[in-house]
Design a protein around this motif. Structure first.
Motif, short mmCIF file in Angstrom:
data_model
loop_
_atom_site.label_atom_id
_atom_site.label_comp_id
_atom_site.label_asym_id
_atom_site.label_seq_id
_atom_site.Cartn_x
_atom_site.Cartn_y
_atom_site.Cartn_z
N ALA A 4 0.81 -1.21 0.00
CA ALA A 4 0.00 0.00 0.00
C ALA A 4 0.85 1.27 0.00
O ALA A 4 0.41 2.31 -0.49
CB ALA A 4 -0.94 0.00 1.21
N THR A 5 2.05 1.19 0.56
CA THR A 5 2.92 2.36 0.60
C THR A 5 3.91 2.39 -0.56
O THR A 5 4.60 3.39 -0.74
CB THR A 5 3.71 2.41 1.92
OG1 THR A 5 4.42 1.17 2.10
CG2 THR A 5 2.78 2.63 3.11
N SER A 6 3.98 1.32 -1.35
CA SER A 6 4.97 1.24 -2.42
C SER A 6 4.39 1.52 -3.80
O SER A 6 5.11 1.97 -4.69
CB SER A 6 5.63 -0.15 -2.44
OG SER A 6 6.26 -0.42 -1.21
N VAL A 7 3.11 1.22 -4.02
CA VAL A 7 2.49 1.42 -5.32
C VAL A 7 1.26 2.30 -5.16
O VAL A 7 0.81 2.58 -4.05
CB VAL A 7 2.10 0.06 -5.97
CG1 VAL A 7 3.33 -0.81 -6.14
CG2 VAL A 7 1.06 -0.67 -5.13
N SER A 8 0.71 2.73 -6.30
CA SER A 8 -0.48 3.57 -6.24
C SER A 8 -1.66 2.77 -5.70
O SER A 8 -1.70 1.54 -5.77
CB SER A 8 -0.82 4.11 -7.64
OG SER A 8 -1.28 3.06 -8.47
N VAL A 9 -2.63 3.50 -5.14
CA VAL A 9 -3.83 2.85 -4.61
C VAL A 9 -4.56 2.10 -5.72
O VAL A 9 -5.08 1.00 -5.50
CB VAL A 9 -4.76 3.89 -3.95
CG1 VAL A 9 -6.09 3.26 -3.56
CG2 VAL A 9 -4.09 4.51 -2.74
N THR A 10 -4.60 2.68 -6.91
CA THR A 10 -5.27 2.03 -8.03
C THR A 10 -4.62 0.69 -8.37
O THR A 10 -5.29 -0.33 -8.52
CB THR A 10 -5.25 2.94 -9.27
OG1 THR A 10 -5.85 4.20 -8.94
CG2 THR A 10 -6.02 2.31 -10.42
N THR A 11 -3.28 0.69 -8.47
CA THR A 11 -2.56 -0.55 -8.79
C THR A 11 -2.76 -1.58 -7.70
O THR A 11 -3.02 -2.76 -7.96
CB THR A 11 -1.07 -0.26 -8.97
OG1 THR A 11 -0.89 0.69 -10.03
CG2 THR A 11 -0.29 -1.51 -9.31
N PHE A 12 -2.63 -1.15 -6.44
CA PHE A 12 -2.80 -2.05 -5.30
C PHE A 12 -4.20 -2.65 -5.29
O PHE A 12 -4.39 -3.86 -5.08
CB PHE A 12 -2.52 -1.28 -4.02
CG PHE A 12 -2.92 -1.99 -2.75
CD1 PHE A 12 -2.20 -3.07 -2.30
CD2 PHE A 12 -4.03 -1.56 -2.02
CE1 PHE A 12 -2.57 -3.73 -1.14
CE2 PHE A 12 -4.40 -2.21 -0.86
CZ PHE A 12 -3.65 -3.31 -0.42
N SER A 13 -5.20 -1.82 -5.53
CA SER A 13 -6.60 -2.26 -5.47
C SER A 13 -6.91 -3.24 -6.59
O SER A 13 -7.59 -4.25 -6.38
CB SER A 13 -7.53 -1.06 -5.52
OG SER A 13 -7.30 -0.19 -4.44
N LEU A 14 -6.45 -2.93 -7.80
CA LEU A 14 -6.72 -3.82 -8.93
C LEU A 14 -6.01 -5.16 -8.76
O LEU A 14 -6.52 -6.20 -9.16
CB LEU A 14 -6.27 -3.16 -10.24
CG LEU A 14 -7.13 -1.98 -10.70
CD1 LEU A 14 -6.54 -1.37 -11.95
CD2 LEU A 14 -8.56 -2.43 -10.97
N ALA A 15 -4.82 -5.14 -8.13
CA ALA A 15 -4.10 -6.39 -7.90
C ALA A 15 -4.88 -7.31 -6.99
O ALA A 15 -4.80 -8.55 -7.10
CB ALA A 15 -2.71 -6.11 -7.31
#
Length: 237
Positions: free
Chosen positions: A222-233
């Motif tokens: 959550a602190t390393s990538v964007s919220v969008t990328t994290f959420s879609l993953a």
């Protein structure tokens, strides 16, 4: 993958362990395991003094609200249905990230979100009648999802200057304080001596894997990538 196992194990655990007591074990012991590992490996534990307010704010939504709402929601509905509802988190987190963090959306991200939500809709289609029969449980899990999404966005909006492992340990410990107090006020610890093997193993699984390890991994992502990328993953899981 651990998230689905966590909810199933949680359902087994709370069949014999009171909700606040269960979460007290998870948060207090989970943070204790992380603190012990950090101390043994010589990693720093300190949080800068000016970062505590941010840490407490994020911990309130990500740890306190999430853990209370989801554990009581699971008392109302099966873990499988709760897991499906929990994975609707991107539908809340992504709009929040665009609004608060000004993250850019593109066609590929929108397509990924649409496909993921379509998959969730297919999974929920046959469960709508069952969920309608336990609206409180569904609302509690959706409330937990909302606080999870908000906490994730806040981590990006107000980042805490601290190593991820130390941040995770302190968030679990501080976020658990209201839960510890509720356990003391409302739960009876005498019944713990009557807990059978499988609920005890479910508690141990949550402490060691879902909290000590998976919480660290979640905050790291959550602190390393964007919220969008994290959420879609998440939707791939």
């Amino acid at each position: 993958m651990d998230f689905g196992l966590m909810l199933a194990a949680m359902k087994v655990a709370i069949s014999e362990v009171a909700p606040f007591t269960f979460r007290t074990f998870c948060l207090a012991a989970g943070s204790g395991v992380l603190f012990a590992a950090l101390r043994a490996s010589g990693q720093p534990l300190a949080i800068p003094r000016d970062q505590w307010r941010r840490l407490a704010l994020i911990a309130f939504f990500s740890i306190t609200c999430w853990n209370v709402l989801v554990v009581f929601g699971l008392r109302q509905i099966p873990s499988g249905r709760a897991a499906i509802l929990a994975y609707t988190m991107p539908a809340i987190a992504i709009p929040l990230s665009v609004w608060f963090l000004h993250e850019r959306m593109n066609a590929r991200k929108l397509l990924g979100l649409a496909l993921g939500m379509a998959g969730m809709a297919l999974l929920l289609a046959e469960e709508l009648t069952n969920l309608a029969g336990a609206p409180l449980g569904a609302l509690l899990v959706l409330g937990a999802v909302t606080t999870w999404a908000l906490g994730t966005v806040l981590q990006k909006k107000y980042p805490v200057r601290a190593p991820v492992a130390a941040l995770t340990a302190w968030m679990m410990l501080i976020g658990g304080v209201p839960i510890y107090l509720a356990a003391l006020a409302f739960d009876s610890f005498r019944a713990l001596g009557e807990v059978s093997l499988w609920p005890a193993l479910a508690v141990a699984y949550n402490v060691l894997f879902s909290f000590a390890w998976a919480h660290w991994a979640w905050i790291k992502l959550a602190t390393s990538v964007s919220v969008t990328t994290f959420s879609l993953a998440m939707l791939m899981t």
